[in-house]
Write a protein that holds these residues in place. Structure first.
Motif, PDB file in Angstrom:
ATOM      1  N   VAL A  29       0.863  -1.185   0.000  1.00 53.76           N
ATOM      2  CA  VAL A  29       0.000   0.000   0.000  1.00 53.76           C
ATOM      3  C   VAL A  29       0.901   1.237   0.000  1.00 53.76           C
ATOM      4  N   LYS A  31      -0.189   4.455  -0.884  1.00 47.55           N
ATOM      5  CA  LYS A  31      -1.009   5.666  -1.016  1.00 47.55           C
ATOM      6  C   LYS A  31      -0.278   6.854  -0.381  1.00 47.55           C
ATOM      7  N   TYR A  35       3.278   6.859   1.689  1.00 48.00           N
ATOM      8  CA  TYR A  35       3.335   7.336   3.069  1.00 48.00           C
ATOM      9  C   TYR A  35       4.364   8.462   3.188  1.00 48.00           C
ATOM     10  N   LEU A  75      -7.969   2.324  -4.332  1.00 47.76           N
ATOM     11  CA  LEU A  75      -8.883   2.324  -3.182  1.00 47.76           C
ATOM     12  C   LEU A  75     -10.162   3.095  -3.490  1.00 47.76           C
ATOM     13  N   TRP A 126     -14.548   4.614   3.577  1.00 46.88           N
ATOM     14  CA  TRP A 126     -13.924   4.075   2.386  1.00 46.88           C
ATOM     15  C   TRP A 126     -14.931   3.962   1.255  1.00 46.88           C
ATOM     16  N   TRP A 151     -12.863  -7.051  -1.176  1.00 46.59           N
ATOM     17  CA  TRP A 151     -11.943  -6.688  -0.093  1.00 46.59           C
ATOM     18  C   TRP A 151     -12.724  -6.151   1.095  1.00 46.59           C
ATOM     19  N   HIS A 153     -11.875  -4.334   5.267  1.00 45.61           N
ATOM     20  CA  HIS A 153     -10.860  -3.675   6.081  1.00 45.61           C
ATOM     21  C   HIS A 153     -11.290  -3.892   7.528  1.00 45.61           C
ATOM     22  N   SER A 188      -4.859  -5.448   6.619  1.00 47.66           N
ATOM     23  CA  SER A 188      -3.820  -4.425   6.626  1.00 47.66           C
ATOM     24  C   SER A 188      -2.781  -4.915   7.637  1.00 47.66           C
ATOM     25  N   THR A 189      -1.794  -4.100   7.959  1.00 44.56           N
ATOM     26  CA  THR A 189      -0.738  -4.572   8.845  1.00 44.56           C
ATOM     27  C   THR A 189      -1.293  -5.195  10.129  1.00 44.56           C
ATOM     28  N   ARG A 202      -2.718  -6.652   2.146  1.00 45.64           N
ATOM     29  CA  ARG A 202      -2.470  -5.229   1.838  1.00 45.64           C
ATOM     30  C   ARG A 202      -1.684  -4.640   2.999  1.00 45.64           C
ATOM     31  N   GLY A 204       0.858  -1.598   4.441  1.00 46.23           N
ATOM     32  CA  GLY A 204       1.454  -0.266   4.316  1.00 46.23           C
ATOM     33  C   GLY A 204       2.494  -0.049   5.397  1.00 46.23           C
ATOM     34  N   ALA A 205       2.037   0.346   6.580  1.00 45.26           N
ATOM     35  CA  ALA A 205       2.955   0.691   7.671  1.00 45.26           C
ATOM     36  C   ALA A 205       3.918  -0.448   8.006  1.00 45.26           C
ATOM     37  N   HIS A 314       1.617   5.062  11.774  1.00 48.34           N
ATOM     38  CA  HIS A 314       1.500   5.736  10.480  1.00 48.34           C
ATOM     39  C   HIS A 314       1.972   7.192  10.566  1.00 48.34           C
TER      40      HIS A 314
END
Ligand code: PLP
Length: 323
Positions: A29, A31, A35, A75, A126, A151, A153, A188-189, A202, A204-205, A314
Motif C-alpha cells: 500500500v 497511497k 506514506y 482504493l 472508504w 476486499w 478492512h 492491513s498490517t 495489503r 502499508g505501515a 503511520h
C-alpha cells in the motif's frame, strides 16, 4: 549541517518478505505518495518482492506506473469519465456506486472482461458498500463480463469477527448472483496475522517496520542520522533546550541537528534519553556504547517510538517524509 533521513532498502524488502511468509503475496500500500516517502522510490526497492501495489486514485496510479509493471489496485472509485484511462494504465478500479458500475458495464462491453474491486466495509470512510447491500450490488454487476476482487478492512479488532462473517456472507451473495470472485483480500498490517482466508495482504505501515500487534518479525526501515552540533559535558548547562527540562548535573548530553521540523516527534521530549526536542535541534543524553547520532535506526522499534510519542505508527512513519 542537516540530518540524513532515508529508508533502508534491504530492510524494506525483508519486511515485505516477512509478511509474504505468512502465506499470501503482499500488495504494497503506497497511497499518499508512499506514506510520504515517494511511491516510485518504494517501488524501486520492493518490485521484486511484492505482488502488486495499492494507491488511492487515478492520479497516484499515473504517478506510480512508470516505476513498475505490476498490477496497481485503487482504493477510490474512478472519477466520472476516468475509468478507461485507469484501465489503460493497468489499474484495477474500485466500484462502490451505481454510477461507477454503469461506467464499468459500458467499458466491459467495449473492451471485454476485466476485474473491479468491491469493498465490503461497514464504515463510511472508504469507497465500499455495506454488507447488507451486497446482494443488490452483485445483481447490478451480473452478466456484464466483470469479475470482482472483494476486499474488506478490519477497522476494529473488537468487531473483527463480525466484519469477517459479513464479508464471507457478501462473498456468497456475489457467487449466488453469478459474478465471478477473482480474489479476496482482507488485511492491513494490524490484521495480517489473523487466521482469515485471503489471497493477498495489503500492507502499508508494516513495510516500514510497524507491527501493530500482528506479530510479524519486521524491523525499522527508517534511518535518521543527526549530526552532533554541541556536546554538553556535566555542569556545562542547567537546562536542556526550551521549557523547564533540567539537565541533571551528572549527565552528559549532545545537541543533535534534527528536530520536530524534520519529523522527529516533539512529544518524545522527556521520554527515555530524549531531553528536549526543538524545531531543528534535539538534546539527547549520552551513554556508553550508543551512537547518539543514530536518532532512529535498525535497533529501534517503530511501534514503541510511536507509542512513546503518543501517535500512531503511520503518523511516525509519514512525519519524517512530509516535512
Ligand atoms: C491504508 C490502507 C491499508 C494499509 O494499512 P496499514 O495499516 O498501513 O498496513 C490497507 N487497506 C486499506 C483499505 C487502506 O486504506
Amino acid at each position: 549541517m542537516s540530518p540524513e533521513i532515508r529508508l533502508d532498502g534491504p530492510t524494506l524488502r525483508a519486511n515485505a518478505a516477512a509478511f509474504a511468509s505468512l502465506g499470501a503475496p503482499v500488495a504494497a500500500v503506497v497511497k499518499r505518495d508512499g506514506y510520504g516517502w515517494g511511491a516510485r522510490a518504494l517501488a524501486r526497492e520492493l518490485d521484486d518482492v511484492v505482488e502488486s501495489y495499492v494507491v488511492a486514485d487515478d492520479v497516484e496510479l499515473a504517478a506510480l506506473r512508470p516505476a513498475t509493471g505490476r498490477p496497481i489496485r485503487l482504493l477510490a472509485d474512478a472519477p466520472p469519465g476516468m475509468l478507461a484511462r485507469i484501465l489503460d494504465l493497468g489499474g484495477i478500479p474500485n466500484v462502490s456506486t451505481a454510477g461507477a458500475v454503469a461506467e464499468a458495464r459500458v467499458e466491459a462491453a467495449r473492451r471485454g472482461p476485466f476485474a473491479v474491486r468491491v469493498g465490503i466495509v461497514d464504515s463510511s470512510l472508504w469507497a465500499a458498500i455495506r454488507a447488507p447491500d451486497a446482494g443488490a450490488f452483485a445483481a447490478s454487476l451480473a452478466g456484464a463480463g466483470l469479475a470482482v476482487e472483494l476486499w474488506t478492512h478490519v477497522t476494529s479488532p473488537a468487531r473483527a469477527g463480525t466484519i469477517l462473517r459479513e464479508f464471507a456472507a457478501a462473498r456468497r451473495a456475489f457467487e449466488d448472483a453469478g459474478v465471478p470472485v477473482a480474489s479476496v483480500d482482507a488485511a492491513s498490517t494490524a490484521s495480517a496475522a489473523a487466521p482469515i482466508a485471503f489471497d493477498r495482504l495489503r500492507i502499508g505501515a508494516g513495510l516500514f517496520g510497524a507491527r501493530m500487534g500482528c506479530g510479524v518479525a519486521v524491523r525499522c526501515a527508517i534511518r535518521v542520522h543527526a549530526p552532533v552540533v554541541r556536546r554538553l559535558v556535566p555542569g556545562s548547562t542547567s537546562w536542556a533546550g526550551y521549557g523547564d527540562v533540567p539537565l541533571p548535573p551528572h549527565l552528559s548530553a549532545v545537541v543533535l541537528r534534527c528536530g520536530y521540523g524534520d519529523g522527529f516527534p516533539k512529544a518524545l521530549a522527556g521520554t527515555a534519553d530524549i531531553l528536549s526536542v526543538g524545531m531543528q535541534y534535539t538534546a539527547r543524553a549520552t551513554s556508553d556504547g550508543n551512537d547518539p547520532q543514530v536518532l532512529v535506526g535498525a535497533d529501534d522499534d517503530v511501534d514503541t517510538l510511536a507509542a512513546r510519542a503518543g501517535i500512531s505508527p503511520h503518523e511516525f512513519v509519514i512525519g519524517f517524509a512530509c516535512t
